[in-house]
Design an enzyme around this catalytic site. Structure first.
Site, short mmCIF file in Angstrom:
data_model
loop_
_atom_site.label_atom_id
_atom_site.label_comp_id
_atom_site.label_asym_id
_atom_site.label_seq_id
_atom_site.Cartn_x
_atom_site.Cartn_y
_atom_site.Cartn_z
N ASP A 67 0.86 -1.23 0.15
CA ASP A 67 -0.03 -0.09 0.14
C ASP A 67 0.82 1.10 0.02
O ASP A 67 1.87 1.47 0.25
CB ASP A 67 -0.96 0.02 1.22
CG ASP A 67 -0.36 -0.54 2.65
OD1 ASP A 67 1.13 -0.58 2.44
OD2 ASP A 67 -0.99 -0.71 3.39
N ASN A 136 -7.39 -3.01 13.87
CA ASN A 136 -8.95 -3.26 13.76
C ASN A 136 -8.99 -4.51 12.75
O ASN A 136 -9.93 -4.73 12.24
CB ASN A 136 -9.78 -2.14 13.19
CG ASN A 136 -8.88 -1.57 11.94
OD1 ASN A 136 -8.24 -2.25 11.30
ND2 ASN A 136 -9.51 -0.40 11.43
N HIS A 138 -7.18 -5.02 9.89
CA HIS A 138 -6.96 -4.65 8.46
C HIS A 138 -5.45 -5.10 7.91
O HIS A 138 -4.59 -5.38 8.80
CB HIS A 138 -6.91 -2.87 8.31
CG HIS A 138 -5.88 -2.19 8.67
ND1 HIS A 138 -6.04 -1.05 9.63
CD2 HIS A 138 -4.58 -2.22 8.42
CE1 HIS A 138 -4.90 -0.42 9.95
NE2 HIS A 138 -3.86 -1.30 9.17
N GLU A 143 -9.58 -2.13 5.08
CA GLU A 143 -10.25 -1.83 6.27
C GLU A 143 -11.57 -2.54 6.59
O GLU A 143 -12.00 -3.19 5.80
CB GLU A 143 -10.82 -0.16 6.20
CG GLU A 143 -9.65 0.60 6.10
CD GLU A 143 -8.77 0.99 7.46
OE1 GLU A 143 -8.79 -0.10 8.12
OE2 GLU A 143 -8.76 2.16 7.89
C1 GLP Z 1 -0.32 0.11 8.55
C2 GLP Z 1 -0.25 -0.61 7.44
C3 GLP Z 1 -0.53 -2.20 7.31
C4 GLP Z 1 0.14 -2.87 8.65
C5 GLP Z 1 -0.45 -1.99 9.90
C6 GLP Z 1 0.06 -2.51 11.36
O1 GLP Z 1 -1.77 0.45 8.63
N1 GLP Z 1 -0.82 -0.35 6.18
O2 GLP Z 1 0.08 -3.24 6.44
O3 GLP Z 1 -0.06 -4.15 9.02
O4 GLP Z 1 -0.05 -0.67 9.71
O5 GLP Z 1 1.21 -1.74 11.69
P1 GLP Z 1 2.04 -2.01 12.72
O6 GLP Z 1 2.83 -3.11 12.37
O7 GLP Z 1 2.81 -0.74 13.23
O8 GLP Z 1 1.10 -2.44 13.88
#
Ligand code: GLP
Length: 255
Positions: A67, A136, A138, A143
């Site tokens: 992304d 959440n 995702h 989402e």
């Molecule tokens: C972001 C990214 C996700 C990632 C998520 C969790 O929203 N788009 O790909 O998995 O964060 O991040 P973290 O690893 O910092 O909890």
């Protein structure tokens, strides 16, 4: 589904890096699907260390990131392109031309999503999709409520994701409101999935994703249907699973 136990973030990162290394050694031309966030940073550091020791060669592989924020250019220090450059690409011998992310500066969302889908198909799909999971549920920026059958698309980020990601920005009003994300369809078409999770804040959602109902309300829950998924999570992130489904967790050995 294999769920591997790790004592802590460091151990999770080493186990995940071992799985990615095995993929690269078995197929140096692998297409790796990559995430951003705090979770994969330790894995990337471990891969860099092994590359510096001469154990890994990234020259033949391609990467496709999950992304990118809409509106941010690759040179913007908050963009995911910059994150990947800093945390991995600039420190290994990957050809920059083989690293791919959606282009956040493209304003024609339909055209940019089509370009990214075409690119993934042209590369032959993803061999190993490395994933984190949002608080959440995702995956990428799919989402809750995102249709499972979507390919790359433009999403409006939920308020909870904006707040969760605000820690990387000066303030939450600087977090972009939209992102381009690979859809769950392309993620599920990857030949293998490696999902990591760390910390108590992920314990409830990790349980829901891996053992709850398969529903777009928990986007990560669809990975239950993948034929070749490995989850590596630390003790804190596994706490709910260990209390309800302890027999599902293996790998309590150092790595
Ligand atoms: C972001 C990214 C996700 C990632 C998520 C969790 O929203 N788009 O790909 O998995 O964060 O991040 P973290 O690893 O910092 O909890």
């Amino acid at each position: 589904m294999k769920i591997l136990f790790a004592d802590n973030y460091h151990s999770m990162s080493r186990k995940a890096a071992n799985i990615i290394s095995a993929q690269l050694i078995l197929n140096p031309h692998s297409v790796l699907g990559l995430p951003t966030g705090s979770s994969p940073i330790g894995t990337y550091q471990q891969l860099i260390e092994w590359y510096r020791k001469g154990d890994l060669d990234f020259s033949g592989c391609h990467t496709v990131n999950l992304d990118e924020y809409v509106g941010l250019a690759a040179r913007d220090s908050q963009s995911y392109a910059w994150f990947m450059h800093q945390n991995l690409f600039s420190q290994i011998n990957i050809d920059p031309a083989n690293t791919h992310l959606p282009d956040g500066t493209q304003t024609d969302a339909a055209a940019e999503c089509q370009r990214y889908n075409d690119l993934i198909h042209k590369l032959g799909g993803v061999d190993l999709q490395f994933l984190g999971i949002g608080p959440n549920g995702h995956i990428g920026f799919n989402e809750p409520g995102s249709a499972f059958e979507k390919e790359t698309h433009c999403v409006a980020l939920t308020e909870s994701t904006i707040q969760a990601n605000a820690r990387f920005f000066a303030s939450s009003d600087q977090v972009p409101t939209h992102a381009y994300t690979m859809g769950m369809k392309a993620i599920m078409q990857a030949r293998k999935i490696l999902l990591i999770a760390s910390g108590a804040a992920k314990a409830g959602i990790l349980y829901d994703a891996l053992f709850g109902p398969i529903t777009p309300q928990v986007p990560g829950s669809i990975v239950q249907l993948h034929p070749d998924i490995t989850v590596v999570a630390d003790q804190d992130a596994l706490s709910v699973i260990l209390s309800r489904q302890p027999q599902q967790v293996s790998g309590r050995t150092p790595c």
